[in-house]
Scaffold this active site. Structure first.
Site, PDB file in Angstrom:
ATOM      1  N   SER A 148       0.836  -1.193   0.000  1.00  0.00           N
ATOM      2  CA  SER A 148       0.000   0.000   0.000  1.00  0.00           C
ATOM      3  C   SER A 148       0.880   1.255   0.000  1.00  0.00           C
ATOM      4  O   SER A 148       1.756   1.382  -0.857  1.00  0.00           O
ATOM      5  CB  SER A 148      -0.945  -0.037   1.205  1.00  0.00           C
ATOM      6  OG  SER A 148      -1.940   0.950   1.104  1.00  0.00           O
ATOM      7  N   ARG A 217     -11.882   7.052   9.410  1.00  0.00           N
ATOM      8  CA  ARG A 217     -11.437   5.658   9.413  1.00  0.00           C
ATOM      9  C   ARG A 217     -12.494   4.731   8.831  1.00  0.00           C
ATOM     10  O   ARG A 217     -12.175   3.810   8.070  1.00  0.00           O
ATOM     11  CB  ARG A 217     -11.105   5.238  10.845  1.00  0.00           C
ATOM     12  CG  ARG A 217     -10.777   3.760  11.013  1.00  0.00           C
ATOM     13  CD  ARG A 217      -9.539   3.377  10.233  1.00  0.00           C
ATOM     14  NE  ARG A 217      -9.114   2.025  10.585  1.00  0.00           N
ATOM     15  CZ  ARG A 217      -8.086   1.395  10.035  1.00  0.00           C
ATOM     16  NH1 ARG A 217      -7.366   2.012   9.109  1.00  0.00           N
ATOM     17  NH2 ARG A 217      -7.759   0.185  10.414  1.00  0.00           N
ATOM     18  N   ASP A 313      -8.676  -6.235  -5.105  1.00  0.00           N
ATOM     19  CA  ASP A 313      -8.242  -4.932  -4.584  1.00  0.00           C
ATOM     20  C   ASP A 313      -8.702  -3.843  -5.546  1.00  0.00           C
ATOM     21  O   ASP A 313      -8.148  -3.682  -6.628  1.00  0.00           O
ATOM     22  CB  ASP A 313      -6.717  -4.923  -4.443  1.00  0.00           C
ATOM     23  CG  ASP A 313      -6.171  -3.641  -3.820  1.00  0.00           C
ATOM     24  OD1 ASP A 313      -6.953  -2.681  -3.634  1.00  0.00           O
ATOM     25  OD2 ASP A 313      -4.970  -3.599  -3.528  1.00  0.00           O
ATOM     26  N   HIS A 346      -8.070  -5.084  -0.639  1.00  0.00           N
ATOM     27  CA  HIS A 346      -6.754  -4.467  -0.418  1.00  0.00           C
ATOM     28  C   HIS A 346      -6.071  -5.004   0.838  1.00  0.00           C
ATOM     29  O   HIS A 346      -4.852  -5.167   0.878  1.00  0.00           O
ATOM     30  CB  HIS A 346      -6.919  -2.951  -0.310  1.00  0.00           C
ATOM     31  CG  HIS A 346      -5.633  -2.215  -0.121  1.00  0.00           C
ATOM     32  ND1 HIS A 346      -4.637  -2.193  -1.078  1.00  0.00           N
ATOM     33  CD2 HIS A 346      -5.155  -1.477   0.932  1.00  0.00           C
ATOM     34  CE1 HIS A 346      -3.615  -1.477  -0.641  1.00  0.00           C
ATOM     35  NE2 HIS A 346      -3.905  -1.043   0.576  1.00  0.00           N
ATOM     36  N   ASP A 347      -6.845  -5.296   1.875  1.00  0.00           N
ATOM     37  CA  ASP A 347      -6.278  -5.761   3.136  1.00  0.00           C
ATOM     38  C   ASP A 347      -5.640  -7.139   3.046  1.00  0.00           C
ATOM     39  O   ASP A 347      -5.037  -7.591   4.025  1.00  0.00           O
ATOM     40  CB  ASP A 347      -7.352  -5.783   4.224  1.00  0.00           C
ATOM     41  CG  ASP A 347      -7.319  -4.539   5.102  1.00  0.00           C
ATOM     42  OD1 ASP A 347      -6.453  -3.677   4.885  1.00  0.00           O
ATOM     43  OD2 ASP A 347      -8.165  -4.439   6.010  1.00  0.00           O
TER      44      ASP A 347
END
Length: 365
Positions: A148, A217, A313, A346-347
């Site tokens: 990232s 967040r 992602d 993405h994680d």
């Protein structure tokens, strides 16, 4: 070789730092953790570059949350980044809030910098890391590894210091921040600045803008996941109730999950740091810094690259990794590329992944 040990881990005081903005940071502190042992000829150092909301505690317990390191599955004895062989360094990025200079640090007048802290870039973060590597007496890195925003730092390491690294691992990243990603960051920044407690960034004597930071967040966290992953994990299942409330409490499990993510985040992160780091990511465009040609950033490099993407992602899709690979090919660089399949979006690079572990171990080994 080490700096002072404190609540933020080891902190090195590294003097002045010139910034892309033209300003000079008068006193740079960098907080960092190390794992493994530096060998006699200092050739086994591996630098880990962390993502936006991560920190230097990649493989050690976080002092605020008490949770294990965020990349504990990747770093350690016998793991892909093997601390039996490698001396692993992970530093808190410039602008953050875990010991490295940022808006929470004290300015020369003895008060927190807050919004007086100069605006920074990804390249500034890398220059701060290079000063740390100098401080540790290391001329050349065996590898720089990051996912990232960490991957952006890896790319900038080769663009700025190609003579100082042998290998580079870029995971779930991009060579520039897209308009969509800038838009998501702006939503988060506006949520923070709209919080009455933000007070122009001068909240260190009162209540922090926790509500705004939590919303920022929550919005960002959605981008780290995939639609398939959210559906599989939560679907439209209700949270601790048999019927809809016909109100605005957290009816759905996914709502409760996001609220939890927001609340937990404010306990370990600073709102102003979030503003500064997201702005640095938005400014990142490696091609723009090299006459509009991405390949020019890698011209003449001898670094070996490994680029990894994930098929779900949508924050940094595979197409953006392919753009990096094409530029490296055009520059004549040695590069390996793989797209991995994962339902986690993405994680995925932070989660246990035997395929990713195998790739990183094979490349660095």
């Amino acid at each position: 070789m080490n700096g002072d040990r404190g609540a933020a881990g080891t902190v090195a005081s590294l003097g002045e730092l010139g910034l892309d903005s033209g300003e000079t940071l008068p006193a740079l502190d960098v907080a960092y953790e190390t794992y493994g042992t530096l060998n006699e000829d200092r050739s086994n150092a591996v630098l880990i570059c962390h993502a936006l909301t991560m920190d230097q505690y990649a493989a050690s317990t976080h002092p605020v949350t008490g949770k294990p390191g965020w990349w504990l599955g990747m770093i350690g004895p016998g793991k892909p980044i093997d601390t039996n062989r490698a001396f692993v360094i992970c530093s808190n990025v410039l602008g953050s809030c875990l010991g490295t200079s940022g808006p929470t640090s004290m300015a020369p007048d003895g008060a927190p910098w807050a919004m007086r802290f100069p605006v920074i870039t990804i390249a500034d973060m890398v220059r701060a890391q290079a000063k740390l590597i100098d401080h540790l007496g290391i001329d050349r890195l065996h590898a720089v590894v990051g996912g990232s925003m960490g991957g952006m730092q890896v790319l900038n390491w080769d663009a700025l210091y190609p003579e100082r690294l042998d290998n580079a691992v870029v995971i779930a990243s991009a060579a520039r921040h897209s308009a969509q990603n800038i838009a998501f960051h702006e939503v988060g920044r506006q949520a923070i600045m709209a919080d009455p407690n933000w007070n122009g960034g001068d909240y260190h004597r009162g209540e922090a803008p926790s509500a705004g930071l939590a919303v920022a967040r929550m919005a960002a966290h959605i981008t780290y996941l995939s639609e398939a992953g959210l559906t599989e994990k939560f679907g439209r299942r209700l949270q601790d109730r048999d019927a809809k409330s016909f109100g605005f409490d957290a009816d759905f499990q996914v709502e409760s999950y996001l609220r939890h993510q927001g609340i937990a985040f404010v306990d370990r992160f600073d709102a102003n740091s979030y503003l500064y780091i997201t702005r640095a990511m938005d400014y990142f465009d490696l091609a723009e810094a090299h006459g509009g040609k991405l390949a020019a950033a890698f011209e003449g490099t001898s670094t070996r690259f490994c680029v990894v993407s994930f098929d779900t992602d949508w924050l940094y899709p595979t197409s953006e990794s392919r753009e990096i690979v094409h530029a490296l090919n055009a520059a004549g660089a040695e590069v390996s590329f793989v797209e991995l399949s994962s339902p986690f979006g993405h994680d995925a690079f932070l989660l246990e992944s035997p395929e990713l572990n195998r790739i990183v171990a094979g490349f660095l080994g």
